[in-house]
Design a protein around this motif. Structure first.
Motif, mmCIF file in Angstrom:
data_model
loop_
_atom_site.group_PDB
_atom_site.id
_atom_site.type_symbol
_atom_site.label_atom_id
_atom_site.label_comp_id
_atom_site.label_asym_id
_atom_site.label_seq_id
_atom_site.Cartn_x
_atom_site.Cartn_y
_atom_site.Cartn_z
ATOM 1 N N UNK A 1 -5.240 -17.772 -12.599
ATOM 2 C CA UNK A 1 -4.739 -16.591 -11.903
ATOM 3 C C UNK A 1 -5.897 -15.713 -11.440
ATOM 4 N N UNK A 2 -6.855 -15.504 -12.312
ATOM 5 C CA UNK A 2 -8.005 -14.663 -11.971
ATOM 6 C C UNK A 2 -8.759 -15.218 -10.763
ATOM 7 N N UNK A 3 -8.782 -16.545 -10.634
ATOM 8 C CA UNK A 3 -9.498 -17.182 -9.532
ATOM 9 C C UNK A 3 -8.823 -16.967 -8.185
ATOM 10 N N UNK A 4 -7.601 -16.420 -8.190
ATOM 11 C CA UNK A 4 -6.873 -16.164 -6.945
ATOM 12 C C UNK A 4 -6.632 -14.675 -6.724
ATOM 13 N N UNK A 5 -7.254 -13.839 -7.533
ATOM 14 C CA UNK A 5 -6.968 -12.403 -7.507
ATOM 15 C C UNK A 5 -8.120 -11.617 -6.899
ATOM 16 N N UNK A 6 -7.770 -10.723 -5.977
ATOM 17 C CA UNK A 6 -8.743 -9.772 -5.436
ATOM 18 C C UNK A 6 -8.376 -8.387 -5.926
ATOM 19 N N UNK A 7 -9.325 -7.759 -6.607
ATOM 20 C CA UNK A 7 -9.139 -6.391 -7.059
ATOM 21 C C UNK A 7 -9.717 -5.469 -5.990
ATOM 22 N N UNK A 8 -8.920 -4.486 -5.560
ATOM 23 C CA UNK A 8 -9.368 -3.570 -4.497
ATOM 24 C C UNK A 8 -9.297 -2.138 -5.012
ATOM 25 N N UNK A 9 -10.006 -1.209 -4.370
ATOM 26 C CA UNK A 9 -9.963 0.194 -4.803
ATOM 27 C C UNK A 9 -8.535 0.734 -4.794
ATOM 28 N N UNK A 10 -8.243 1.593 -5.752
ATOM 29 C CA UNK A 10 -6.868 2.060 -5.917
ATOM 30 C C UNK A 10 -6.321 2.743 -4.672
ATOM 31 N N UNK A 11 -7.115 3.573 -4.033
ATOM 32 C CA UNK A 11 -6.603 4.335 -2.892
ATOM 33 C C UNK A 11 -6.305 3.460 -1.674
ATOM 34 N N UNK A 12 -6.791 2.232 -1.656
ATOM 35 C CA UNK A 12 -6.535 1.375 -0.500
ATOM 36 C C UNK A 12 -5.062 0.997 -0.392
ATOM 37 N N UNK A 13 -4.382 0.802 -1.521
ATOM 38 C CA UNK A 13 -2.964 0.419 -1.460
ATOM 39 C C UNK A 13 -2.090 1.112 -2.508
ATOM 40 N N UNK A 14 -2.670 2.011 -3.325
ATOM 41 C CA UNK A 14 -1.897 2.472 -4.478
ATOM 42 C C UNK A 14 -2.314 3.873 -4.927
ATOM 43 N N UNK A 15 -2.581 4.774 -3.995
ATOM 44 C CA UNK A 15 -3.029 6.119 -4.361
ATOM 45 C C UNK A 15 -1.929 6.872 -5.099
ATOM 46 N N UNK A 16 -2.308 7.549 -6.196
ATOM 47 C CA UNK A 16 -1.345 8.298 -7.001
ATOM 48 C C UNK A 16 -1.274 9.757 -6.545
ATOM 49 N N UNK A 17 -0.106 10.355 -6.765
ATOM 50 C CA UNK A 17 0.050 11.781 -6.496
ATOM 51 C C UNK A 17 -0.723 12.582 -7.545
ATOM 52 N N UNK A 18 -0.930 13.857 -7.276
ATOM 53 C CA UNK A 18 -1.691 14.726 -8.192
ATOM 54 C C UNK A 18 -0.983 14.892 -9.534
#
Length: 318
Positions: free
Chosen positions: A252-269
């Motif tokens: 699974x790890x060999x197929x996973x790309x970790x990206x910065x949180x704000x690129x697709x998953x920014x949290x509210x304050x």
């Protein structure tokens, strides 16, 4: 002199004759086998060629969108007015870029959960979406407690483009923050990626991720939804199960790309679990009200309202 048995022919003559006959027979058998093998391979080639041609024409019918947005809605818990706002937000984005929406109803999957926490419904919902849209290439799961705030950003150029993904991928960093000894692969290329996801300050977070259609996707979702994980009583249910899978299964790890949180998953304050640079800023694609449905002091509907109004105002001005 008497012989118990009639004398045999000369061993040299007999051996030579017999070997010649066997050699000729073997040669004929090999020739026949070669002809038969060639015929079989030809038949398989033709069948696979026609099958491939046929499936190719079926796999991309006219009007099929390459991206499906998957949203699981809890219609029993939240008001219809709130849900309609979420749907409108997704539909505008999909319509603008030629995507397809798949709105799943959480209660439809409860029998399959077998008394596991209801948050597990995202996994069968993704499988359901893939079965319903077998010719689409990518499936973007976005939690219902989120809004697409910058609809001008298509997923292709924002995250799926190879050069763009190459620049975003976080390599040789802990898979589960802050100090997991398992790290993302440093040699991973965008062509190898089937799963794009981000972390907050504690875990991999499946509230927003992209999964590419294919054998890996089916394998991954089946593994994730294994009864052993659902019944293990992880503190954070499917989230901790995902943490475990990625750290213990290199496939699974060999197929996973970790990206910065704000690129697709920014949290509210109001979501305290954001990573160091994971809190929403104007211009980000997504804002998620992470935890609003599990904290009795918070209200998902109230938190989303001002951002929904801001989004609607931007649409009118545009």
């Amino acid at each position: 002199m008497q012989f118990a048995l009639p004398p045999r022919r000369s061993p040299h003559t007999s051996s030579h004759t017999r070997s010649s006959r066997l050699s000729l027979q073997r040669k004929r058998q090999l020739q026949a086998a070669a002809i038969l093998g060639f015929a079989i391979l030809t038949i398989f080639f033709l069948l696979s060629h026609f099958s491939h041609s046929s499936s190719a024409s079926i796999s991309a019918p006219a009007g099929t969108s390459s991206i499906v947005i998957v949203t699981v809605l809890d219609r029993a818990r939240f008001s219809d007015n709130h849900i309609q706002k979420i749907i409108k937000n997704r539909e505008h984005y999909a319509s603008r870029h030629g995507y397809t929406n798949f709105f799943a109803t959480l209660s439809d999957y409860e029998p399959a959960l077998d008394n596991a926490p209801r948050s597990w419904a995202i996994v069968p919902a993704m499988r359901h979406a893939m079965a319903s849209h077998p010719h689409s290439a990518y499936f973007f799961h976005l939690d219902a407690h989120a809004l697409i705030m910058n609809p001008s950003k298509p997923l292709e150029s924002h995250i799926l483009d190879k050069n763009r993904l190459q620049s975003l991928m976080l390599k040789d960093v802990p898979v589960v923050p802050p100090d997991s000894i398992i790290k993302t692969f440093s040699h991973l290329k965008p062509d190898d990626v089937d799963l794009i996801i981000s972390t907050d300050n504690e875990d991999l977070n499946p509230g927003s991720f992209v999964l590419r259609q294919g054998d890996f996707a089916r394998f991954f979702l089946d593994m994730w939804f294994d009864p052993l994980y659902r019944k293990y009583n992880f503190q954070k249910a499917e989230t901790h199960a995902l943490d475990h899978i990625v750290q213990w299964h290199p496939t699974v790890l060999a197929r996973l790309a970790l990206v910065p949180q704000r690129s697709i998953n920014a949290y509210s304050k109001d979501s305290s679990a954001a990573s160091a640079d994971g809190t929403y800023k104007d211009g980000d694609l997504i804002i998620r009200f992470f935890g609003c449905d599990s904290d009795p002091k918070r209200s998902c509907e109230q938190e989303m309202e001002p951002y929904y109004n801001l989004w609607a105002k931007k649409l009118k001005s545009a």
